[in-house]
Write a protein that holds these residues in place. Sequence first.
Motif, mmCIF file in Angstrom:
data_model
loop_
_atom_site.group_PDB
_atom_site.id
_atom_site.type_symbol
_atom_site.label_atom_id
_atom_site.label_comp_id
_atom_site.label_asym_id
_atom_site.label_seq_id
_atom_site.Cartn_x
_atom_site.Cartn_y
_atom_site.Cartn_z
ATOM 1 N N CYS A 206 -7.759 -4.796 -11.579
ATOM 2 C CA CYS A 206 -6.559 -3.987 -11.353
ATOM 3 C C CYS A 206 -6.733 -3.075 -10.146
ATOM 4 C CB CYS A 206 -6.235 -3.165 -12.600
ATOM 5 S SG CYS A 206 -5.745 -4.170 -14.022
ATOM 6 N N PHE A 207 -7.939 -2.550 -9.974
ATOM 7 C CA PHE A 207 -8.241 -1.665 -8.847
ATOM 8 C C PHE A 207 -8.173 -2.439 -7.531
ATOM 9 C CE2 PHE A 207 -11.578 0.644 -6.284
ATOM 10 C CZ PHE A 207 -10.857 1.802 -6.102
ATOM 11 N N LEU A 208 -8.759 -3.623 -7.482
ATOM 12 C CA LEU A 208 -8.742 -4.429 -6.256
ATOM 13 C C LEU A 208 -7.327 -4.859 -5.892
ATOM 14 C CD1 LEU A 208 -11.896 -6.711 -6.644
ATOM 15 C CD2 LEU A 208 -11.661 -4.592 -5.336
ATOM 16 N N TYR A 209 -6.461 -4.994 -6.898
ATOM 17 C CA TYR A 209 -5.078 -5.390 -6.634
ATOM 18 C C TYR A 209 -4.367 -4.358 -5.754
ATOM 19 C CZ TYR A 209 -0.382 -7.228 -7.556
ATOM 20 O OH TYR A 209 0.876 -7.751 -7.418
ATOM 21 N N LEU A 210 -4.846 -3.124 -5.755
ATOM 22 C CA LEU A 210 -4.217 -2.076 -4.951
ATOM 23 C C LEU A 210 -4.370 -2.339 -3.456
ATOM 24 C CD1 LEU A 210 -5.292 1.076 -7.003
ATOM 25 C CD2 LEU A 210 -3.174 -0.236 -7.168
ATOM 26 N N SER A 211 -5.222 -3.295 -3.077
ATOM 27 C CA SER A 211 -5.363 -3.649 -1.656
ATOM 28 C C SER A 211 -4.083 -4.264 -1.099
ATOM 29 C CB SER A 211 -6.532 -4.626 -1.467
ATOM 30 O OG SER A 211 -6.309 -5.820 -2.196
ATOM 31 N N PHE A 212 -3.155 -4.692 -1.976
ATOM 32 C CA PHE A 212 -1.878 -5.243 -1.513
ATOM 33 C C PHE A 212 -0.976 -4.166 -0.917
ATOM 34 C CE2 PHE A 212 -2.659 -8.847 -4.494
ATOM 35 C CZ PHE A 212 -2.434 -9.878 -3.597
ATOM 36 N N PHE A 213 -1.185 -2.911 -1.283
ATOM 37 C CA PHE A 213 -0.269 -1.857 -0.874
ATOM 38 C C PHE A 213 -0.734 -1.212 0.430
ATOM 39 C CE2 PHE A 213 0.118 -2.243 -5.460
ATOM 40 C CZ PHE A 213 1.497 -2.319 -5.615
ATOM 41 N N PRO A 214 0.214 -0.862 1.309
ATOM 42 C CA PRO A 214 -0.174 -0.262 2.594
ATOM 43 C C PRO A 214 -0.684 1.166 2.442
ATOM 44 C CG PRO A 214 2.212 -0.339 2.380
ATOM 45 C CD PRO A 214 1.654 -1.089 1.207
ATOM 46 N N GLU A 215 -1.276 1.640 3.489
ATOM 47 C CA GLU A 215 -1.825 2.999 3.524
ATOM 48 C C GLU A 215 -0.721 4.034 3.281
ATOM 49 O OE1 GLU A 215 -4.568 5.563 6.675
ATOM 50 O OE2 GLU A 215 -3.276 3.960 7.353
ATOM 51 N N ASP A 216 -1.070 5.077 2.525
ATOM 52 C CA ASP A 216 -0.169 6.206 2.236
ATOM 53 C C ASP A 216 1.045 5.793 1.408
ATOM 54 O OD1 ASP A 216 -1.709 8.123 3.625
ATOM 55 O OD2 ASP A 216 -0.864 7.438 5.521
ATOM 56 N N PHE A 217 0.990 4.647 0.754
ATOM 57 C CA PHE A 217 2.130 4.152 -0.012
ATOM 58 C C PHE A 217 2.168 4.820 -1.379
ATOM 59 C CE2 PHE A 217 4.495 1.002 -2.541
ATOM 60 C CZ PHE A 217 5.552 0.718 -1.680
ATOM 61 N N LYS A 218 3.357 5.218 -1.789
ATOM 62 C CA LYS A 218 3.550 5.762 -3.134
ATOM 63 C C LYS A 218 3.735 4.587 -4.098
ATOM 64 C CE LYS A 218 6.619 8.798 -5.812
ATOM 65 N NZ LYS A 218 7.825 9.656 -5.733
ATOM 66 N N ILE A 219 2.771 4.380 -4.983
ATOM 67 C CA ILE A 219 2.776 3.229 -5.885
ATOM 68 C C ILE A 219 3.361 3.669 -7.221
ATOM 69 C CG2 ILE A 219 1.369 1.448 -6.983
ATOM 70 C CD1 ILE A 219 -0.773 2.011 -4.826
ATOM 71 N N GLU A 220 4.545 3.157 -7.540
ATOM 72 C CA GLU A 220 5.206 3.505 -8.793
ATOM 73 C C GLU A 220 4.474 2.862 -9.972
ATOM 74 O OE1 GLU A 220 7.604 5.594 -9.067
ATOM 75 O OE2 GLU A 220 8.189 5.828 -6.950
ATOM 76 N N ARG A 221 4.212 3.646 -11.003
ATOM 77 C CA ARG A 221 3.454 3.166 -12.160
ATOM 78 C C ARG A 221 4.099 1.944 -12.809
ATOM 79 N NH1 ARG A 221 4.257 7.028 -16.766
ATOM 80 N NH2 ARG A 221 6.157 5.775 -16.895
ATOM 81 N N ASP A 222 5.393 2.045 -13.132
ATOM 82 C CA ASP A 222 6.050 0.956 -13.857
ATOM 83 C C ASP A 222 6.110 -0.317 -13.025
ATOM 84 O OD1 ASP A 222 6.343 2.692 -15.957
ATOM 85 O OD2 ASP A 222 8.437 3.186 -15.517
ATOM 86 N N SER A 223 6.331 -0.167 -11.732
ATOM 87 C CA SER A 223 6.357 -1.343 -10.852
ATOM 88 C C SER A 223 4.986 -2.009 -10.798
ATOM 89 C CB SER A 223 6.803 -0.926 -9.447
ATOM 90 O OG SER A 223 6.718 -2.018 -8.556
ATOM 91 N N LEU A 224 3.936 -1.187 -10.704
ATOM 92 C CA LEU A 224 2.584 -1.724 -10.650
ATOM 93 C C LEU A 224 2.244 -2.468 -11.942
ATOM 94 C CD1 LEU A 224 -0.175 -1.921 -9.199
ATOM 95 C CD2 LEU A 224 -0.770 0.276 -10.252
ATOM 96 N N ILE A 225 2.598 -1.879 -13.070
ATOM 97 C CA ILE A 225 2.335 -2.509 -14.369
ATOM 98 C C ILE A 225 3.012 -3.876 -14.454
ATOM 99 C CG2 ILE A 225 2.934 -2.337 -16.822
ATOM 100 C CD1 ILE A 225 2.334 0.668 -16.631
ATOM 101 N N GLN A 226 4.251 -3.951 -13.956
ATOM 102 C CA GLN A 226 4.994 -5.213 -14.016
ATOM 103 C C GLN A 226 4.472 -6.243 -13.018
ATOM 104 O OE1 GLN A 226 7.025 -6.036 -16.385
ATOM 105 N NE2 GLN A 226 6.774 -3.993 -17.285
#
Length: 360
Positions: free
Chosen positions: A272-292
């Motif tokens: 799950c942590f490595l999956y965050l590499s998909f998001f660009p720098e300084d991006f606000k990652i919404e919890r519910d969107s990430l879960i889905q």
Amino acid sequence: MATDPRINILYADVPDQVGVDGPMSDIVEWLMGGTTTLKVLSIVGFGGLGKTTLAMEVFRRVEAQFGCRAFAAVSQKLDMKLLKDLLSQVAQGADGMDTWEEGRLIRKLRECLLNKRYLIIIDDVWSKSAWEKVRCALPQNNHSSRILTTTRIESVAKSCCSDPDDPIYRIEPLNESDSKVLFFKRIFGDKEGCPPQLKEVSNQIMKKCCGSPLATISIASLLASKPVMLKEQREKLLISIGSALEKNPDLEGMKQILSLSYYDLPYHLKICFLYLSFFPEDFKIERDSLIQQWIPEGFVGIERGLSVEEVAEGYFNELINRSMVQPMDINCDGRAHACRVHDVMLELILSKAIEENFVT
């Protein structure tokens, strides 16, 4: 669910921020005083020293004194997202700006700010060219307007503060006293809560972090995640940190320190942590969107009595508990509705994702 009742205490309340009171007072004094012409101040220091935290606390302290204010982060690759972010915070009636070209965005920003007292904070400026593009959108006026920037690069700070009266604030690492407060409070809930038999080795671990708030809280969070850690185990951790900092406490050394936190993650959280590499720098990652996004990838396990969404939210909260991501939009119930990945941590994620052949 692995909710963390300490989130509000650790992240949300200004009094619990460690080591920011003195620098914040200095910067606030500068912001509120002096000439009526536009002034710029730049906070400079290497990654993980708390530049963003300091800038955010300054913003909260003085924002009510300015007619227009905005806080935006610059990514390494500057794009129009930054100008749109600024404009959305200061303009009324800027609907449809998603289709605007760069020149129109700049003209609208200048129009909105020209006759107002404004405070603009630009976080994490990476290059002179990025600063010059942002600066042309922020007009000179005589309403005591102020611009505050943060950067890791001395030459960029000098570019931001080209006027002789514009100061550069060099942020310092935490002193020993503040480091202890941050370290012991994260592990034991109180700066005096360390058992006597662990004080010496804990002090040594804390000192190895060299006053970096990011490194200190990351290692403290690793230790706090252990129900019990014997003196011998802490000494082993101390050796690992020491080898990462044999030279200077630079970015590479900090990445090695943070790698210890990564290796300590259980397998399901590593994915799950490595999956965050998909998001660009300084991006606000919404919890519910990430879960889905985690769920259909098959990253989320089944736990008796819990829905798959509840299990996934537990994963999200555990990454916050371990200080692997920074919580955002914390509700009154202590739940974070979004998160952000620190720049240094993102570099670690990217390198590990490639190393594991997970994302390339």
